[in-house]
Design a protein around this motif. Sequence first.
Motif, PDB file in Angstrom:
ATOM      1  N   THR A  80       0.819  -1.212   0.000  1.00  0.00           N
ATOM      2  CA  THR A  80       0.000   0.000   0.000  1.00  0.00           C
ATOM      3  C   THR A  80       0.851   1.259   0.000  1.00  0.00           C
ATOM      4  OG1 THR A  80      -0.174  -0.175   2.410  1.00  0.00           O
ATOM      5  CG2 THR A  80      -2.003  -1.044   1.108  1.00  0.00           C
ATOM      6  N   GLY A  81       2.040   1.196   0.609  1.00  0.00           N
ATOM      7  CA  GLY A  81       2.874   2.387   0.682  1.00  0.00           C
ATOM      8  C   GLY A  81       3.563   2.735  -0.619  1.00  0.00           C
ATOM      9  N   GLU A  82       3.882   1.725  -1.429  1.00  0.00           N
ATOM     10  CA  GLU A  82       4.674   1.951  -2.632  1.00  0.00           C
ATOM     11  C   GLU A  82       3.983   2.871  -3.633  1.00  0.00           C
ATOM     12  OE1 GLU A  82       5.485  -1.961  -3.962  1.00  0.00           O
ATOM     13  OE2 GLU A  82       7.070  -2.331  -2.488  1.00  0.00           O
ATOM     14  N   ASN A  83       2.665   2.801  -3.707  1.00  0.00           N
ATOM     15  CA  ASN A  83       1.965   3.620  -4.698  1.00  0.00           C
ATOM     16  C   ASN A  83       0.923   4.528  -4.066  1.00  0.00           C
ATOM     17  OD1 ASN A  83       0.075   1.742  -3.953  1.00  0.00           O
ATOM     18  ND2 ASN A  83      -0.501   1.134  -6.030  1.00  0.00           N
ATOM     19  N   ILE A  84       1.113   4.843  -2.785  1.00  0.00           N
ATOM     20  CA  ILE A  84       0.086   5.617  -2.083  1.00  0.00           C
ATOM     21  C   ILE A  84      -0.025   7.044  -2.631  1.00  0.00           C
ATOM     22  CG2 ILE A  84       1.581   6.435  -0.208  1.00  0.00           C
ATOM     23  CD1 ILE A  84      -0.843   5.878   1.667  1.00  0.00           C
ATOM     24  N   LYS A  85       1.087   7.635  -3.056  1.00  0.00           N
ATOM     25  CA  LYS A  85       1.028   8.993  -3.577  1.00  0.00           C
ATOM     26  C   LYS A  85       0.324   9.038  -4.926  1.00  0.00           C
ATOM     27  CE  LYS A  85       4.266  11.956  -3.073  1.00  0.00           C
ATOM     28  NZ  LYS A  85       5.553  12.681  -3.110  1.00  0.00           N
ATOM     29  N   ALA A  86       0.541   7.997  -5.749  1.00  0.00           N
ATOM     30  CA  ALA A  86      -0.040   7.990  -7.092  1.00  0.00           C
ATOM     31  C   ALA A  86      -1.484   7.521  -7.095  1.00  0.00           C
ATOM     32  CB  ALA A  86       0.799   7.104  -8.017  1.00  0.00           C
ATOM     33  N   GLU A  87      -1.816   6.548  -6.242  1.00  0.00           N
ATOM     34  CA  GLU A  87      -3.130   5.923  -6.320  1.00  0.00           C
ATOM     35  C   GLU A  87      -3.945   6.050  -5.034  1.00  0.00           C
ATOM     36  OE1 GLU A  87      -2.727   1.918  -7.663  1.00  0.00           O
ATOM     37  OE2 GLU A  87      -1.381   2.438  -9.308  1.00  0.00           O
ATOM     38  N   GLY A  88      -3.386   6.671  -4.009  1.00  0.00           N
ATOM     39  CA  GLY A  88      -4.097   6.795  -2.743  1.00  0.00           C
ATOM     40  C   GLY A  88      -5.222   7.811  -2.802  1.00  0.00           C
ATOM     41  N   TYR A  89      -6.028   7.858  -1.749  1.00  0.00           N
ATOM     42  CA  TYR A  89      -7.144   8.792  -1.679  1.00  0.00           C
ATOM     43  C   TYR A  89      -6.981   9.702  -0.464  1.00  0.00           C
ATOM     44  CZ  TYR A  89      -8.753   5.271   1.701  1.00  0.00           C
ATOM     45  OH  TYR A  89      -8.834   4.388   2.750  1.00  0.00           O
ATOM     46  N   GLY A  90      -7.603  10.871  -0.527  1.00  0.00           N
ATOM     47  CA  GLY A  90      -7.639  11.780   0.614  1.00  0.00           C
ATOM     48  C   GLY A  90      -6.504  12.769   0.709  1.00  0.00           C
ATOM     49  N   PHE A  91      -5.556  12.731  -0.225  1.00  0.00           N
ATOM     50  CA  PHE A  91      -4.454  13.679  -0.184  1.00  0.00           C
ATOM     51  C   PHE A  91      -4.826  14.941  -0.959  1.00  0.00           C
ATOM     52  CE2 PHE A  91      -2.476   9.500   0.402  1.00  0.00           C
ATOM     53  CZ  PHE A  91      -1.814   9.723   1.586  1.00  0.00           C
ATOM     54  N   GLY A  92      -4.018  15.970  -0.800  1.00  0.00           N
ATOM     55  CA  GLY A  92      -4.369  17.262  -1.370  1.00  0.00           C
ATOM     56  C   GLY A  92      -4.898  18.172  -0.283  1.00  0.00           C
ATOM     57  N   ASN A  93      -5.393  19.340  -0.678  1.00  0.00           N
ATOM     58  CA  ASN A  93      -5.892  20.332   0.283  1.00  0.00           C
ATOM     59  C   ASN A  93      -4.853  20.646   1.358  1.00  0.00           C
ATOM     60  OD1 ASN A  93      -8.469  20.461  -0.971  1.00  0.00           O
ATOM     61  ND2 ASN A  93      -9.096  18.607   0.120  1.00  0.00           N
ATOM     62  N   GLY A  94      -3.597  20.737   0.910  1.00  0.00           N
ATOM     63  CA  GLY A  94      -2.528  21.086   1.840  1.00  0.00           C
ATOM     64  C   GLY A  94      -1.885  19.912   2.547  1.00  0.00           C
ATOM     65  N   ILE A  95      -2.383  18.689   2.339  1.00  0.00           N
ATOM     66  CA  ILE A  95      -1.814  17.488   2.957  1.00  0.00           C
ATOM     67  C   ILE A  95      -0.749  16.911   2.029  1.00  0.00           C
ATOM     68  CG2 ILE A  95      -2.270  15.208   3.910  1.00  0.00           C
ATOM     69  CD1 ILE A  95      -3.613  17.397   5.480  1.00  0.00           C
ATOM     70  N   LYS A  96       0.491  16.822   2.523  1.00  0.00           N
ATOM     71  CA  LYS A  96       1.587  16.266   1.743  1.00  0.00           C
ATOM     72  C   LYS A  96       2.028  14.942   2.346  1.00  0.00           C
ATOM     73  CE  LYS A  96       3.268  20.918   0.689  1.00  0.00           C
ATOM     74  NZ  LYS A  96       4.425  21.854   0.807  1.00  0.00           N
ATOM     75  N   SER A  97       2.495  14.018   1.486  1.00  0.00           N
ATOM     76  CA  SER A  97       2.922  12.701   1.977  1.00  0.00           C
ATOM     77  C   SER A  97       4.246  12.302   1.341  1.00  0.00           C
ATOM     78  CB  SER A  97       1.861  11.642   1.673  1.00  0.00           C
ATOM     79  OG  SER A  97       1.722  11.462   0.280  1.00  0.00           O
ATOM     80  N   GLU A  98       4.988  11.471   2.081  1.00  0.00           N
ATOM     81  CA  GLU A  98       6.286  10.992   1.612  1.00  0.00           C
ATOM     82  C   GLU A  98       6.597   9.673   2.294  1.00  0.00           C
ATOM     83  OE1 GLU A  98      10.999  12.410   1.685  1.00  0.00           O
ATOM     84  OE2 GLU A  98       9.393  13.759   2.352  1.00  0.00           O
ATOM     85  N   LEU A  99       7.129   8.720   1.530  1.00  0.00           N
ATOM     86  CA  LEU A  99       7.497   7.412   2.075  1.00  0.00           C
ATOM     87  C   LEU A  99       8.901   7.487   2.657  1.00  0.00           C
ATOM     88  CD1 LEU A  99       6.145   4.586   2.181  1.00  0.00           C
ATOM     89  CD2 LEU A  99       7.500   3.990   0.169  1.00  0.00           C
TER      90      LEU A  99
END
Length: 223
Positions: A75-94
């Motif tokens: 789930t972590g490997e493609n969470i930025k490309a295929e995950g949901y709920g990100f955006g609106n100022g929320i940034k993510s990084e593995l």
Amino acid sequence: MLSTSKMLVLLTGGLIVCVAALMFIAGFFYPGGFTALGITPESTYSYDVSIDASSEISGVTFFLPLPAYMERSTTGENIKAEGYGFGNGIKSELLGAKDALALKVSADTLKESHFGNIAESKTLIDTLNPAENSEILRPVMDLTDEQGNTEYETYVYAKYDADPDCTVKITINSSGRNEWTFLSPQSNSFTNTVEITLTGPQAGWNTARAKIDSGNGDHIITM
């Protein structure tokens, strides 16, 4: 003496009975019965995070545990490309390596957030003994297993400014699931949950309790 037609009927009936018996026996062998019966299960991992603050927090950084096994997080490997709920100022990084993978989540301000990912597994997921053979929320510390009730400790990093009485609840739900159809739909699964509630401003690592509920569903391929 039996006629040719009756002999064919008896042979056909016997063959059907033998095939049915072999299919029935194969169904009791899990997971080897999948190959014997020509079944290809669909296996998926899910990862879902909820963060709820009683009042707005600022300068936010979290390091959240990710499900991983043998240096991999499906789930972590493609969470930025295929995950949901990100955006609106929320940034993510593995972040991290091996079995100590974490999801870095940052934002200027945050009141509540809900995000995650669902990803296909290339192999059958062990839902009977996930703590040893499947992707669970890591790191794992002081694991105990009593009558199928598996608990352990893991870590959550939190850094943010907040009112002294502000509470922030973090809930992480991860699961592994296998689904297949053999005359009727069947499935099995495990769930893995981490919950922690923090009070006031934060700037460091916190210990969180984790639970695993395993062996749910079908572990015999029924006809």
